[in-house]
Scaffold this motif. Structure first.
Motif, PDB file in Angstrom:
ATOM      1  N   PHE A 134      32.708  43.915  36.408  1.00  0.00           N
ATOM      2  CA  PHE A 134      31.658  42.557  36.226  1.00  0.00           C
ATOM      3  C   PHE A 134      32.591  41.828  35.006  1.00  0.00           C
ATOM      4  O   PHE A 134      32.773  42.430  33.860  1.00  0.00           O
ATOM      5  CB  PHE A 134      30.441  43.207  35.676  1.00  0.00           C
ATOM      6  CG  PHE A 134      29.496  42.110  35.600  1.00  0.00           C
ATOM      7  CD1 PHE A 134      28.688  41.456  36.801  1.00  0.00           C
ATOM      8  CD2 PHE A 134      29.231  41.228  34.482  1.00  0.00           C
ATOM      9  CE1 PHE A 134      27.944  40.675  36.644  1.00  0.00           C
ATOM     10  CE2 PHE A 134      28.310  40.302  34.161  1.00  0.00           C
ATOM     11  CZ  PHE A 134      27.659  39.649  35.351  1.00  0.00           C
TER      12      PHE A 134
ATOM     13  N   GLU B 281      37.778  54.105  44.918  1.00  0.00           N
ATOM     14  CA  GLU B 281      37.274  53.068  44.295  1.00  0.00           C
ATOM     15  C   GLU B 281      37.281  53.144  42.685  1.00  0.00           C
ATOM     16  O   GLU B 281      36.673  54.096  42.132  1.00  0.00           O
ATOM     17  CB  GLU B 281      35.870  52.402  44.867  1.00  0.00           C
ATOM     18  CG  GLU B 281      35.390  51.063  44.255  1.00  0.00           C
ATOM     19  CD  GLU B 281      34.070  50.823  44.605  1.00  0.00           C
ATOM     20  OE1 GLU B 281      33.065  50.819  44.263  1.00  0.00           O
ATOM     21  OE2 GLU B 281      34.241  50.429  46.029  1.00  0.00           O
TER      22      GLU B 281
ATOM     23  N   LYS C  59      39.943  50.487  46.311  1.00  0.00           N
ATOM     24  CA  LYS C  59      39.406  49.202  45.715  1.00  0.00           C
ATOM     25  C   LYS C  59      39.108  49.180  44.300  1.00  0.00           C
ATOM     26  O   LYS C  59      39.147  50.396  43.777  1.00  0.00           O
ATOM     27  CB  LYS C  59      37.994  48.830  46.401  1.00  0.00           C
ATOM     28  CG  LYS C  59      37.949  48.624  47.916  1.00  0.00           C
ATOM     29  CD  LYS C  59      36.362  48.422  48.456  1.00  0.00           C
ATOM     30  CE  LYS C  59      36.688  48.155  49.799  1.00  0.00           C
ATOM     31  NZ  LYS C  59      35.487  47.920  50.507  1.00  0.00           N
TER      32      LYS C  59
ATOM     33  N   THR D 295      45.735  40.725  41.305  1.00  0.00           N
ATOM     34  CA  THR D 295      45.716  42.177  41.328  1.00  0.00           C
ATOM     35  C   THR D 295      47.089  42.533  41.838  1.00  0.00           C
ATOM     36  O   THR D 295      47.881  42.258  43.039  1.00  0.00           O
ATOM     37  CB  THR D 295      44.680  42.661  42.376  1.00  0.00           C
ATOM     38  OG1 THR D 295      43.379  42.298  41.945  1.00  0.00           O
ATOM     39  CG2 THR D 295      44.697  44.395  42.367  1.00  0.00           C
TER      40      THR D 295
ATOM     41  N   ASP E 207      36.024  51.478  39.146  1.00  0.00           N
ATOM     42  CA  ASP E 207      35.078  50.435  38.380  1.00  0.00           C
ATOM     43  C   ASP E 207      35.481  50.407  37.043  1.00  0.00           C
ATOM     44  O   ASP E 207      35.363  51.411  36.035  1.00  0.00           O
ATOM     45  CB  ASP E 207      33.635  50.881  38.505  1.00  0.00           C
ATOM     46  CG  ASP E 207      32.892  50.057  38.106  1.00  0.00           C
ATOM     47  OD1 ASP E 207      32.920  48.758  37.522  1.00  0.00           O
ATOM     48  OD2 ASP E 207      31.585  50.202  38.317  1.00  0.00           O
TER      49      ASP E 207
ATOM     50  N   LYS F 183      36.788  47.164  41.016  1.00  0.00           N
ATOM     51  CA  LYS F 183      35.821  46.321  40.928  1.00  0.00           C
ATOM     52  C   LYS F 183      35.532  46.290  39.293  1.00  0.00           C
ATOM     53  O   LYS F 183      35.856  47.023  38.713  1.00  0.00           O
ATOM     54  CB  LYS F 183      34.534  46.720  41.733  1.00  0.00           C
ATOM     55  CG  LYS F 183      33.843  47.979  41.363  1.00  0.00           C
ATOM     56  CD  LYS F 183      32.682  47.943  42.076  1.00  0.00           C
ATOM     57  CE  LYS F 183      31.870  49.278  41.702  1.00  0.00           C
ATOM     58  NZ  LYS F 183      30.639  49.590  42.345  1.00  0.00           N
TER      59      LYS F 183
ATOM     60  N   GLN G 189      30.420  39.747  39.404  1.00  0.00           N
ATOM     61  CA  GLN G 189      30.915  40.770  39.992  1.00  0.00           C
ATOM     62  C   GLN G 189      32.274  40.609  40.741  1.00  0.00           C
ATOM     63  O   GLN G 189      32.038  39.715  41.646  1.00  0.00           O
ATOM     64  CB  GLN G 189      29.966  41.523  40.974  1.00  0.00           C
ATOM     65  CG  GLN G 189      30.528  43.098  41.750  1.00  0.00           C
ATOM     66  CD  GLN G 189      30.471  43.955  40.601  1.00  0.00           C
ATOM     67  OE1 GLN G 189      29.605  44.048  39.528  1.00  0.00           O
ATOM     68  NE2 GLN G 189      31.535  44.805  40.626  1.00  0.00           N
ATOM     69  N   VAL G 190      33.147  41.268  40.699  1.00  0.00           N
ATOM     70  CA  VAL G 190      34.527  40.779  41.279  1.00  0.00           C
ATOM     71  C   VAL G 190      35.110  42.095  41.983  1.00  0.00           C
ATOM     72  O   VAL G 190      34.858  43.164  41.282  1.00  0.00           O
ATOM     73  CB  VAL G 190      35.635  40.388  40.168  1.00  0.00           C
ATOM     74  CG1 VAL G 190      36.989  40.302  40.917  1.00  0.00           C
ATOM     75  CG2 VAL G 190      35.245  39.034  39.556  1.00  0.00           C
ATOM     76  N   GLN G 191      35.379  42.179  43.198  1.00  0.00           N
ATOM     77  CA  GLN G 191      35.879  43.519  43.844  1.00  0.00           C
ATOM     78  C   GLN G 191      37.123  42.921  44.439  1.00  0.00           C
ATOM     79  O   GLN G 191      37.486  42.021  45.263  1.00  0.00           O
ATOM     80  CB  GLN G 191      34.863  44.085  44.824  1.00  0.00           C
ATOM     81  CG  GLN G 191      35.415  45.118  45.531  1.00  0.00           C
ATOM     82  CD  GLN G 191      34.388  45.866  46.378  1.00  0.00           C
ATOM     83  OE1 GLN G 191      33.185  45.905  46.034  1.00  0.00           O
ATOM     84  NE2 GLN G 191      34.815  46.177  47.727  1.00  0.00           N
ATOM     85  N   LYS G 192      38.240  43.821  44.315  1.00  0.00           N
ATOM     86  CA  LYS G 192      39.899  43.524  45.263  1.00  0.00           C
ATOM     87  C   LYS G 192      39.969  44.700  45.875  1.00  0.00           C
ATOM     88  O   LYS G 192      39.969  46.050  45.334  1.00  0.00           O
ATOM     89  CB  LYS G 192      40.689  43.135  43.987  1.00  0.00           C
ATOM     90  CG  LYS G 192      40.251  42.095  43.257  1.00  0.00           C
ATOM     91  CD  LYS G 192      40.285  40.880  43.743  1.00  0.00           C
ATOM     92  CE  LYS G 192      39.711  39.630  42.871  1.00  0.00           C
ATOM     93  NZ  LYS G 192      39.683  38.353  43.405  1.00  0.00           N
ATOM     94  N   SER G 193      40.745  44.451  47.050  1.00  0.00           N
ATOM     95  CA  SER G 193      40.938  45.422  47.855  1.00  0.00           C
ATOM     96  C   SER G 193      42.631  45.637  47.914  1.00  0.00           C
ATOM     97  O   SER G 193      43.363  44.803  47.705  1.00  0.00           O
ATOM     98  CB  SER G 193      40.687  45.505  49.297  1.00  0.00           C
ATOM     99  OG  SER G 193      39.450  45.262  49.533  1.00  0.00           O
TER     100      SER G 193
END
Length: 165
Positions: free
Chosen positions: A144, A54, A140, A92, A56, A142, A121-125
């Motif tokens: 902000f 992951e 992942k 992405t 960030d 992520k 907050q944005v999270q992508k896989s």
């Protein structure tokens, strides 16, 4: 009727006792050994190990494109193949991955670009299709995402309630 039953019984007796050859004698032992070797090696899947699963990006301004590289190593005993990499959305984009088999102990990497659009907050896989035991691996990203301070403020829209008769 008795003669028909007696004849049928005799026919069944002859059919079942005429096969004197045992089925196990027909098995080729070379094939058994080859199958055992194949099955033993099938249990040796490649293992993919990531430096990080992951990433960030921290706090970014809305619309600011960012990118990172995910590095991975084949820590298994057989060659690793990454046949596809895809993300959960078009914002992405994974790219630049090696589609050739990766020998045990070798490393590779791929790039993930995120367009920076969103809010809070944005999270992508990102899913890798591989020949590992699971068949796919997930990493992942992520961030902000803050509103762009230079963007024009949008006025609130008007809402009207329409009666339906």
């Amino acid at each position: 009727m008795k003669k028909a039953i007696l004849a049928l019984s005799a026919l069944c007796l002859v059919a079942f006792t005429s096969c004197k050859e045992d089925a196990t004698s027909k098995i080729n032992q070379d094939n058994v050994a080859a199958a055992a070797e194949r099955d033993a090696s099938a249990a040796d899947f490649p293992v993919i190990t990531f430096e990080e699963t992951e990433h960030d990006f921290g706090t970014i301004v809305n619309g600011t494109p960012v990118e990172t590289k995910f590095k991975y190593t084949n820590t298994g005993k057989t060659p690793l193949v990454v046949s596809n990499i895809k993300s959960t959305c078009g914002c992405t984009v994974p790219s630049d991955w090696n589609r050739d088999p990766l020998a045990p102990g070798e490393s590779a990497e791929f790039t993930v670009k995120f367009n920076g659009k969103g809010s809070n907050q944005v999270q992508k896989s990102i899913t890798l299709t591989t020949n590992t035991e699971k068949g796919s691996e997930i990493v992942k990203i992520k961030a902000f995402v803050e509103p762009d301070p230079n963007a024009a403020a949008q006025k609130a829209g008007k809402a009207a309630i329409k009666s339906v008769k």
